[in-house]
Design a protein around this motif. Structure first.
Motif, PDB file in Angstrom:
ATOM      1  N   GLY A  61     -11.240  45.782  -6.606  1.00 54.33           N
ATOM      2  CA  GLY A  61     -11.214  47.140  -7.137  1.00 54.33           C
ATOM      3  C   GLY A  61     -10.288  48.065  -6.379  1.00 54.33           C
ATOM      4  O   GLY A  61     -10.378  49.301  -6.504  1.00 54.33           O
ATOM      5  N   PHE A  62      -9.366  47.489  -5.626  1.00 56.93           N
ATOM      6  CA  PHE A  62      -8.484  48.273  -4.749  1.00 56.93           C
ATOM      7  C   PHE A  62      -7.647  49.285  -5.523  1.00 56.93           C
ATOM      8  O   PHE A  62      -7.407  50.402  -5.048  1.00 56.93           O
ATOM      9  N   TYR A  63      -7.176  48.901  -6.708  1.00 55.15           N
ATOM     10  CA  TYR A  63      -6.219  49.744  -7.424  1.00 55.15           C
ATOM     11  C   TYR A  63      -6.868  50.899  -8.192  1.00 55.15           C
ATOM     12  O   TYR A  63      -6.148  51.767  -8.719  1.00 55.15           O
ATOM     13  N   SER A  64      -8.187  50.914  -8.283  1.00 53.50           N
ATOM     14  CA  SER A  64      -8.847  52.019  -8.982  1.00 53.50           C
ATOM     15  C   SER A  64      -8.558  53.336  -8.277  1.00 53.50           C
ATOM     16  O   SER A  64      -8.657  53.439  -7.055  1.00 53.50           O
ATOM     17  N   GLN A 180       6.059  64.555 -11.808  1.00 51.87           N
ATOM     18  CA  GLN A 180       5.468  65.881 -11.726  1.00 51.87           C
ATOM     19  C   GLN A 180       4.215  66.003 -12.592  1.00 51.87           C
ATOM     20  O   GLN A 180       3.417  66.920 -12.399  1.00 51.87           O
ATOM     21  N   SER A 181       4.046  65.081 -13.546  1.00 54.08           N
ATOM     22  CA  SER A 181       2.764  64.896 -14.213  1.00 54.08           C
ATOM     23  C   SER A 181       2.158  63.637 -13.606  1.00 54.08           C
ATOM     24  O   SER A 181       2.691  62.537 -13.788  1.00 54.08           O
ATOM     25  N   MET A 182       1.057  63.785 -12.876  1.00 54.63           N
ATOM     26  CA  MET A 182       0.523  62.654 -12.118  1.00 54.63           C
ATOM     27  C   MET A 182       0.128  61.498 -13.029  1.00 54.63           C
ATOM     28  O   MET A 182      -0.524  61.687 -14.047  1.00 54.63           O
ATOM     29  N   VAL A 183       0.546  60.298 -12.625  1.00 58.16           N
ATOM     30  CA  VAL A 183       0.200  59.080 -13.355  1.00 58.16           C
ATOM     31  C   VAL A 183      -0.827  58.319 -12.529  1.00 58.16           C
ATOM     32  O   VAL A 183      -0.509  57.730 -11.498  1.00 58.16           O
ATOM     33  N   THR A 184      -2.067  58.347 -12.987  1.00 59.78           N
ATOM     34  CA  THR A 184      -3.148  57.696 -12.248  1.00 59.78           C
ATOM     35  C   THR A 184      -3.451  56.326 -12.833  1.00 59.78           C
ATOM     36  O   THR A 184      -3.378  56.119 -14.049  1.00 59.78           O
ATOM     37  N   ILE A 185      -3.776  55.400 -11.943  1.00 65.89           N
ATOM     38  CA  ILE A 185      -4.249  54.078 -12.341  1.00 65.89           C
ATOM     39  C   ILE A 185      -5.766  54.128 -12.282  1.00 65.89           C
ATOM     40  O   ILE A 185      -6.357  54.209 -11.206  1.00 65.89           O
ATOM     41  N   THR A 186      -6.391  54.112 -13.453  1.00 69.06           N
ATOM     42  CA  THR A 186      -7.852  54.161 -13.509  1.00 69.06           C
ATOM     43  C   THR A 186      -8.444  52.886 -12.923  1.00 69.06           C
ATOM     44  O   THR A 186      -9.389  52.922 -12.137  1.00 69.06           O
TER      45      THR A 186
END
Length: 203
Positions: A61-64, A180-186
């Motif tokens: 689950g590291f990338y969450s 500048q628009s944050m891209v999150t890895i859920t």
């Protein structure tokens, strides 16, 4: 009519040589982001250490709740190492660089990110958005070892392109290249690929 044992043995050998069987499929993962999902097929036969390392981080689950922190429009998108607060996540020890496996840093391929030291890759990865031959292995020297490709995007390249086209600038400790628009890895999780027919012998 009773068939002889040699005939039956020969028939079974012929069937084994000519009949398609189900091959063990390559593992696949889903990278869930706030922009959409990216499905990646991994190549353990070509990059066994890199794939095993990546899947261990996936299973842990590291990338969450990490981000794509580095985006260069005609180059690549990189993530998997920082939280949305730009805190660097603690990783396991670096792995051996397998960039000499014959896989190329072509558009859609996923590769291990690293420092200038060839064998320094841990958890961060990048997806090539263009063909990047200068990242390929050419010699076992620090300058030419290359970056190890260990899989390829098979679905969601439109999401990758959406990310690559975001405006970038300063963010956290980075002076440039941060969306500048944050891209999150859920999350990054395994998905079950369908078994595919193996090639017939001699094909």
């Amino acid at each position: 009519m009773k068939l002889s044992q040699p005939f039956l043995t020969g028939l079974l050998l012929w069937l084994a040589a000519t009949t398609s069987v189900l091959a063990e499929p390559n593992p696949q993962v889903r990278i869930q982001t706030n922009m959409g999902d990216i499905i990646v097929e991994l190549y353990p036969s070509k990059a066994p250490k890199s794939v095993a390392n990546f899947l261990q981080y996936v299973d842990d689950g590291f990338y969450s709740n990490t981000i794509f922190h580095r985006v260069i429009e005609n180059f690549m998108i990189q993530g998997g190492g920082f939280t949305p607060e730009f805190s660097r996540k603690e990783t396991r020890a670096p792995i051996m660089n397998e960039a000499d496996n014959g896989l190329k840093n072509d558009r859609g391929s996923i590769a291990m990110a690293r420092t200038p030291e060839p064998h320094s890759a841990t958890a961060q990865f990048f997806i090539n958005v263009s063909n990047n031959p200068r990242l390929n292995y050419t010699a076992k020297t620090p300058d030419f070892w290359g970056y190890c490709v260990f899989g390829k995007v098979i679905k969601g390249m439109d999401i990758v392109d959406t990310i690559r086209n975001l405006p970038t600038g300063r963010g956290g400790p980075f002076p440039t290249d941060v969306p500048q628009s944050m891209v999150t890895i859920t999350s990054v999780s395994r998905v079950t690929p369908a078994a595919v027919p193996a090639k017939k012998k001699g094909k």
